[in-house]
Each structure stands twice: as structure tokens, then as C-alpha cells.
Design a protein around this motif. Structure first.
Motif, mmCIF file in Angstrom:
data_model
loop_
_atom_site.group_PDB
_atom_site.id
_atom_site.type_symbol
_atom_site.label_atom_id
_atom_site.label_comp_id
_atom_site.label_asym_id
_atom_site.label_seq_id
_atom_site.Cartn_x
_atom_site.Cartn_y
_atom_site.Cartn_z
ATOM 1 N N LEU A 189 69.713 -13.698 27.830
ATOM 2 C CA LEU A 189 70.319 -12.665 27.177
ATOM 3 C C LEU A 189 70.191 -10.972 27.434
ATOM 4 N N THR A 190 69.132 -11.060 26.927
ATOM 5 C CA THR A 190 68.986 -9.526 27.669
ATOM 6 C C THR A 190 68.910 -8.793 28.980
ATOM 7 N N TYR A 191 68.785 -9.771 29.631
ATOM 8 C CA TYR A 191 69.665 -9.272 30.870
ATOM 9 C C TYR A 191 70.986 -9.002 31.096
ATOM 10 N N ARG A 192 71.670 -10.165 30.467
ATOM 11 C CA ARG A 192 73.325 -9.709 30.560
ATOM 12 C C ARG A 192 73.353 -8.759 29.598
ATOM 13 N N LYS A 193 72.752 -8.397 28.479
ATOM 14 C CA LYS A 193 73.347 -7.272 27.361
ATOM 15 C C LYS A 193 73.327 -5.846 28.595
ATOM 16 N N GLU A 194 71.656 -6.015 28.599
ATOM 17 C CA GLU A 194 71.687 -4.581 29.937
ATOM 18 C C GLU A 194 72.399 -4.119 30.778
ATOM 19 N N ARG A 195 73.463 -5.258 31.660
ATOM 20 C CA ARG A 195 74.801 -5.848 32.108
ATOM 21 C C ARG A 195 76.214 -4.690 31.482
ATOM 22 N N ARG A 196 76.012 -5.340 30.225
ATOM 23 C CA ARG A 196 77.214 -5.098 29.569
ATOM 24 C C ARG A 196 77.433 -3.869 29.939
ATOM 25 N N ALA A 197 76.529 -2.919 30.030
ATOM 26 C CA ALA A 197 76.772 -1.628 29.646
ATOM 27 C C ALA A 197 78.157 -0.612 30.951
ATOM 28 N N GLN A 218 70.373 -11.355 16.006
ATOM 29 C CA GLN A 218 71.051 -10.182 15.587
ATOM 30 C C GLN A 218 70.738 -9.116 16.347
ATOM 31 N N THR A 219 70.068 -8.312 17.248
ATOM 32 C CA THR A 219 70.161 -7.530 17.370
ATOM 33 C C THR A 219 70.550 -7.193 18.502
ATOM 34 N N LEU A 220 71.201 -8.749 19.086
ATOM 35 C CA LEU A 220 72.510 -8.335 19.930
ATOM 36 C C LEU A 220 73.792 -8.016 19.082
ATOM 37 N N TYR A 221 73.637 -8.827 18.021
ATOM 38 C CA TYR A 221 75.312 -8.914 17.435
ATOM 39 C C TYR A 221 74.833 -7.636 17.085
ATOM 40 N N ASP A 222 73.936 -6.963 16.377
ATOM 41 C CA ASP A 222 73.867 -5.375 16.167
ATOM 42 C C ASP A 222 74.738 -4.388 17.667
ATOM 43 N N ASP A 223 73.984 -5.131 18.845
ATOM 44 C CA ASP A 223 74.305 -3.799 19.643
ATOM 45 C C ASP A 223 76.129 -4.164 20.529
ATOM 46 N N GLU A 253 78.418 -0.779 20.073
ATOM 47 C CA GLU A 253 79.736 -0.403 20.672
ATOM 48 C C GLU A 253 81.099 -1.153 20.836
ATOM 49 N N ILE A 254 81.443 -1.714 20.173
ATOM 50 C CA ILE A 254 82.817 -1.809 19.765
ATOM 51 C C ILE A 254 82.626 -1.089 18.448
ATOM 52 N N ARG A 255 82.068 -0.068 17.563
ATOM 53 C CA ARG A 255 82.334 0.424 16.373
ATOM 54 C C ARG A 255 82.393 2.174 17.572
ATOM 55 N N ASN A 256 81.962 2.095 18.049
ATOM 56 C CA ASN A 256 81.400 3.686 18.669
ATOM 57 C C ASN A 256 82.894 4.041 19.879
ATOM 58 N N PHE A 257 83.459 2.594 19.982
ATOM 59 C CA PHE A 257 85.172 2.916 21.272
ATOM 60 C C PHE A 257 86.001 3.547 20.225
ATOM 61 N N ILE A 258 85.910 2.899 18.824
ATOM 62 C CA ILE A 258 86.886 2.726 17.328
ATOM 63 C C ILE A 258 86.791 4.672 16.508
ATOM 64 N N ASP A 259 85.505 4.634 16.889
ATOM 65 C CA ASP A 259 85.018 6.062 16.092
ATOM 66 C C ASP A 259 85.407 7.239 17.495
ATOM 67 N N LEU A 260 85.333 6.900 19.043
ATOM 68 C CA LEU A 260 86.263 7.431 19.077
ATOM 69 C C LEU A 260 87.545 7.672 19.872
ATOM 70 N N LEU A 261 88.412 6.445 19.025
ATOM 71 C CA LEU A 261 89.705 6.390 18.724
ATOM 72 C C LEU A 261 90.044 7.566 17.713
ATOM 73 N N ARG A 262 89.628 7.379 16.458
ATOM 74 C CA ARG A 262 89.795 7.948 15.769
ATOM 75 C C ARG A 262 89.367 9.458 15.719
ATOM 76 N N ALA A 263 88.000 9.675 16.308
ATOM 77 C CA ALA A 263 87.611 11.428 16.731
ATOM 78 C C ALA A 263 89.417 11.881 17.724
ATOM 79 N N ASN A 264 89.758 11.125 18.520
ATOM 80 C CA ASN A 264 90.727 11.367 18.906
ATOM 81 C C ASN A 264 92.219 11.568 19.176
#
Length: 202
Positions: A65-73, A132-137, A141-152
Motif C-alpha cells: 500500500l505504501t509502495y503504491r502510494k509513493e508511485r501514485r504521485a 486512514q492515512t491513505l484515505y487522508d492522503d 491530493e484531490i483537494r489540492n487539485f480543486i483548490d488549484l482550479l479555484r485559485a485559477n
């Protein structure tokens, strides 16, 4: 930085091969159905090599799970450039979904492995904490994308990015389960419409 010696490099290569082979086996057989023997046979190693790196099958899954999270970036990197191209909101969402769906379509059955393992290990506080950590992450990530849309200025300033991120994550999980249960393939137009509908609901 100290260079790694041949032993360290070989150890890392063995670990990676076990992780990647195990991922394939789990997607084929599920967490409950896969054994350590299945994983080492797929990787071409012995059980001794497995237990050098992992104490149990559960620890293996947590490491995976951790390995996949690191490569998801890697799949999130193109999103910023999409926003900066001057495309419309619909174009940005569609192209973003092409990236996400393209990755998910490679192993749509992974969601079943994810649920299967949770059902087996949910009594263990460590496993629940990892989930829980994976879910929060993911939400972050999705929230950052939405915030970027909002900022633009693609979205209103009052847009609740946290709530939308949670709704989209739940929607995407539902689509993956639907794909597995009813064999109605996850596709870009469907996920794009879903994400846009969620964005427009707030």
C-alpha cells in the motif's frame, strides 16, 4: 550521499520484485486467496527471501500500500500543466480523468483486494491507521487539485474543496466496484460527467 553497495542494491531489487509480483498475484486471487507461496513463485524467489523483507503477509500488504502510494504521485504531475494551458474547465477535467482512468483500468480489481484486506485486518489498529492515512492522503491530493482550479478562477471562491474531494473519492470507489461487480467498464466520459456534476453541485 553514500553510494549503495551491491548487497544493498540487490536487496532493494528483490524487495521491489516481490512487491510488484505480489501486486499481480493479489489482483488475480484476492488478498484472502493469495498465499506467500503464490507471491514467491510469481517473483521467482524462495519463501526465505520473502521473510527477509516481510514478517507476515499482512505486513507485505501494508508495505505494498505504501509502495503504491509513493508511485501514485506520478499521475498527478500533469494536472498543473493542464490548468496552465488555458483550456476550459470541462477540457481540464476530461484530460485529468483520462490520466486517472487510464491508471485504474490497468488493474480495476485492485479495489476488491483493498476491501478484502481491510475486512481481514480491520481489528488491527495499525492496519486501520494505514488505511486512514491513505484515505487522508488521497483526499488531500484531490483537494489540492480543486483548490488549484479555484485559485485559477475555474470555480467559485466559496467552493468547499474538502467536501467535493470526499464526494469524488466516494464516487470513484463506487465506479470501480460497479466495474468489478457488473462488468460495466470504467470510462472517461462517465467519470468526467460525474466529477463535473459534483463540482456544479456546490
Amino acid at each position: 550521499m553514500t553510494e549503495k553497495n551491491k548487497f544493498q542494491l540487490k536487496r532493494e531489487a528483490t524487495y521491489t520484485k516481490l512487491i510488484e509480483a505480489g501486486f499481480e498475484v493479489l489482483c488475480q486471487k484476492g488478498y484472502s486467496g493469495a498465499s506467500v507461496d503464490d507471491i514467491v513463485q510469481q517473483a521467482g524467489f524462495t519463501k526465505g527471501a520473502f521473510y527477509v523483507h516481510f514478517k507476515t503477509k499482512e505486513q507485505f500488504m501494508l508495505d505494498l500500500l505504501t509502495y503504491r502510494k509513493e508511485r501514485r504521485a506520478e499521475i498527478h504531475l500533469p494536472f498543473i500543466s493542464l490548468i496552465e494551458t488555458g483550456s476550459s474547465l470541462e477540457q481540464i477535467i476530461r484530460e485529468s480523468m483520462e490520466i486517472i482512468v487510464g491508471q485504474l483500468q490497468k488493474t480495476p480489481e485492485w479495489i476488491l483486494v483493498y476491501v478484502d484486506f481491510y475486512m481481514q485486518a480491520k481489528r488491527h489498529s495499525n492496519s486501520r491507521a494505514v488505511y486512514q492515512t491513505l484515505y487522508d492522503d488521497w483526499i488531500s491530493e484531490i483537494r489540492n487539485f480543486i483548490d488549484l482550479l479555484r485559485a485559477n478562477q475555474f470555480l467559485p471562491q466559496e467552493t468547499n474543496s474538502l467536501e467535493i474531494a470526499k464526494m469524488f473519492y466516494a464516487y470513484l470507489d463506487g465506479c470501480l466496484l460497479h466495474d468489478n461487480l457488473y462488468k460495466e467498464m470504467l470510462n472517461v466520459p462517465m467519470v468526467t460527467k460525474g466529477f463535473l456534476a459534483i463540482l456544479n453541485s456546490k
